[in-house]
Design a protein around this motif. Structure first.
Motif, short mmCIF file in Angstrom:
data_model
loop_
_atom_site.label_atom_id
_atom_site.label_comp_id
_atom_site.label_asym_id
_atom_site.label_seq_id
_atom_site.Cartn_x
_atom_site.Cartn_y
_atom_site.Cartn_z
N UNK A 195 28.24 41.97 40.22
CA UNK A 195 27.12 42.71 39.83
C UNK A 195 26.72 41.78 38.25
N UNK A 196 27.57 41.69 37.81
CA UNK A 196 28.02 41.05 36.22
C UNK A 196 27.76 40.03 35.78
N UNK A 197 26.59 39.24 35.57
CA UNK A 197 26.59 37.79 34.95
C UNK A 197 27.78 37.49 34.80
N UNK A 198 28.26 36.22 34.90
CA UNK A 198 30.04 35.63 34.70
C UNK A 198 31.23 36.46 34.87
N UNK A 199 30.93 37.00 35.91
CA UNK A 199 32.00 38.08 36.89
C UNK A 199 31.79 37.79 38.05
N UNK A 200 33.53 37.59 38.66
CA UNK A 200 33.37 37.92 39.51
C UNK A 200 35.04 38.41 40.29
N UNK A 201 34.96 39.62 41.11
CA UNK A 201 36.13 40.33 41.66
C UNK A 201 36.78 39.93 43.18
N UNK A 202 37.81 40.28 43.32
CA UNK A 202 37.87 40.27 44.86
C UNK A 202 39.52 40.97 44.69
N UNK A 203 39.21 41.79 46.25
CA UNK A 203 40.21 42.81 46.23
C UNK A 203 42.04 42.32 47.28
N UNK A 204 42.71 42.46 46.23
CA UNK A 204 44.07 42.50 47.51
C UNK A 204 44.11 43.11 48.75
N UNK A 205 43.87 44.02 49.18
CA UNK A 205 43.79 44.54 50.33
C UNK A 205 41.74 45.04 50.35
N UNK A 206 41.34 45.39 51.62
CA UNK A 206 39.97 45.55 51.58
C UNK A 206 39.81 46.57 53.24
N UNK A 207 41.54 47.35 53.02
CA UNK A 207 41.43 47.90 54.43
C UNK A 207 42.89 48.19 54.46
N UNK A 208 43.28 49.51 55.31
CA UNK A 208 44.36 50.25 55.22
C UNK A 208 45.46 50.10 55.61
N UNK A 209 45.96 48.95 55.39
CA UNK A 209 47.50 47.67 55.14
C UNK A 209 48.15 47.93 53.96
N UNK A 210 49.31 47.66 53.99
CA UNK A 210 50.55 47.80 53.15
C UNK A 210 50.77 45.89 52.64
N UNK A 211 50.97 46.12 51.26
CA UNK A 211 51.15 44.66 50.89
C UNK A 211 52.22 45.08 49.73
N UNK A 212 53.70 44.26 50.30
CA UNK A 212 54.42 44.57 48.77
C UNK A 212 54.50 43.91 47.65
N UNK A 213 54.45 44.10 46.65
CA UNK A 213 54.14 45.22 45.08
C UNK A 213 53.82 43.76 44.32
N UNK A 214 54.96 42.34 45.02
CA UNK A 214 55.27 41.24 44.92
C UNK A 214 53.77 40.20 45.08
N UNK A 215 53.76 40.33 46.20
CA UNK A 215 52.72 39.57 47.05
C UNK A 215 51.03 39.88 46.68
N UNK A 216 51.09 41.33 45.94
CA UNK A 216 49.83 41.51 44.96
C UNK A 216 49.46 40.80 43.99
N UNK A 217 50.35 40.74 43.02
CA UNK A 217 50.01 39.91 41.65
C UNK A 217 50.15 38.34 42.68
N UNK A 218 51.13 37.71 43.21
CA UNK A 218 50.66 37.07 43.12
C UNK A 218 49.72 36.15 43.62
#
Length: 441
Positions: A195-218
């Motif tokens: 909702x903020x002007x000039x900003x966009x967000x994305x989620x590394x996960x949007x559900x109940x599943x596991x993501x390895x740590x390095x894949x998260x920052x990748x």
């Protein structure tokens, strides 16, 4: 004393080991099957009573994956999750006299990866199957387009909801699971950022599943994010522990990750925009990485202090300063990264707070406030924040020697009366160094 006793004991032990090897392995019991479906793969986890032998093969027409487990059976209280993701149905039966066969009916062909995990913390033995689509198309990395003059892009914030899937994280006093809380906070944070002007967000996960740590920052790196925020809910042995905290990567973590990146030729090329560095360029690679990491850690610290200050205004903080630790998710060499512990889920009062949507909204707004302040003070080039800063500079005038109000008005295409009005001046005299707002339009 019979000096032969130690020898006899060793011989007996060897015979016992040999007899054990000749006997059939103890039957393993399958206690439960848990399934999580993520956007990139589906994970099936069998909780088992002990080590086991197994084999996997696939069949087509229709697509199936077959798992044969030797000398095994289902426990009397076996619990099975419903099929999800790439799995249509799961069937099972006996294979031969003592083996167990599990058949996964699939929506499409898969590339399976499997491994047996030994007991760890609250988990016993687990047989894990990760199923990846065979037809998966890898995303194509594109070169960022040059922005036309007078235009800008949004800053990109990657939000990482900690834990997920088979990893519940910490458990609250009344049973709340950290993985559920972090996802709820992450979704709320994305909502307010978008909702903020000039900003966009994305989620590394949007559900109940596991993501390895390095894949998260990748994921943040792949998105060319300007900031990575990992969301967690702390726990401690004492239920009285309370307060939020903000973390950045420790220098030790940065050093160890630097060594890994320098050892990886693909990472090296990535550091310098696709220009390959051969073995003769170790010094250059180290210098480039050191410059990149230094700037990233400085930016991480700056945004962390802004977020910590904002969160301290809406609730208690565990400590009065930003903390440092060797968290894997904070190791990106080129994306400023922070980890936010929203509260202590092990504290009953804070657990209730984390389960309250209104309180989660306050937390999200506080994090946003700190992030906004950071980007206003340090706008990335080409972003909306940088454009706004340039516009603000253009709408101000610093009086220099020999300038009068009429000269300044003529220079900016406005009137003396308009300058007086917007700056609340009672006379036409100005002094060197005065900062005047220039009327727009």
């Amino acid at each position: 004393m019979d000096v032969r006793a130690p020898v006899l004991i060793r011989i007996a032990a060897a015979c016992a080991l040999l007899m054990g090897a000749l006997l059939p392995a103890h039957a393993a019991e399958i206690k439960a099957l848990r399934i999580w479906a993520g956007p990139e793969y589906t994970r099936a986890v069998f909780d088992v009573s002990g080590p086991l032998e197994y084999r996997i093969f696939d069949l087509d027409g229709p697509d199936r994956l077959v798992l044969d487990i030797e000398s095994s059976s289902f426990a009397a209280d076996f619990e099975a999750a419903e099929a999800a993701g790439l799995l249509k149905t799961v069937r099972s039966g006996k294979q031969g006299k003592s083996d167990l066969r599990v058949v996964f009916d699939l929506d499409e062909g898969v590339r399976p990866k499997s491994f047996l995990l030994p007991p760890a913390e609250k988990f016993g033995y687990r047989l894990v199957l990760d199923l990846y689509p065979k037809t998966r198309v890898e995303p194509v990395k594109t070169v960022e387009a040059v922005l036309p003059p007078g235009t800008s892009r949004n800053v990109i914030v990657t939000i990482d909801a900690g834990h997920g899937g088979e990893d519940p994280g910490s458990i609250g006093a009344t049973g709340s699971r950290e993985k559920v809380i972090t996802l709820a906070v992450a979704r709320e944070l994305k909502r307010v950022i978008d909702k903020e002007p000039g900003m966009t967000a994305m989620l590394t996960r949007d559900g109940d599943y596991f993501i390895p740590h390095k894949q998260r920052y990748q994921k943040a790196r792949d998105a060319k994010a300007d900031l990575f925020i990992s969301v967690h809910a702390d726990a401690f042995t004492k239920s009285s522990a309370r307060g939020s905290s903000v973390w950045v990567l420790s220098p030790r973590g940065a050093t160890s990750e630097a060594a890994r990146w320098l050892a990886d030729s693909e990472n090296r090329a990535d550091l310098v925009g696709g220009v390959s560095l051969d073995s003769r360029d170790d010094t250059l690679a180290a210098v480039l990485l050191d410059l990149s990491q230094g700037a990233t850690m400085e930016a991480s610290s700056a945004v962390a202090h802004q977020v910590h200050a904002s969160m301290s205004r809406v609730g208690p903080t565990h400590k009065n300063h930003v903390e440092r630790a060797n968290f894997v998710v904070l190791r990106s060499p080129d994306v400023p990264s922070i980890l936010v512990e929203t509260a202590f889920i092990s504290n009953p009062a804070e657990e209730r707070r984390l389960n309250d949507p209104a309180e989660r909204s306050k937390l999200a707004e506080a994090i946003l406030d700190g992030v906004r302040n950071y980007f206003r003070s340090t706008p990335p080039p080409g972003t909306w924040f940088a454009l706004e800063e340039n516009r603000a500079k253009a709408s101000r005038h610093v009086v220099s020697s020999g300038e009068s109000l009429s000269v300044i008005a003529a220079r900016h295409g406005t009137s003396v009366a308009a300058l007086r009005s917007v700056n609340k001046l009672t006379r036409d005299q100005v002094r060197v160094g005065d900062v005047l707002e220039i009327p727009q339009g």
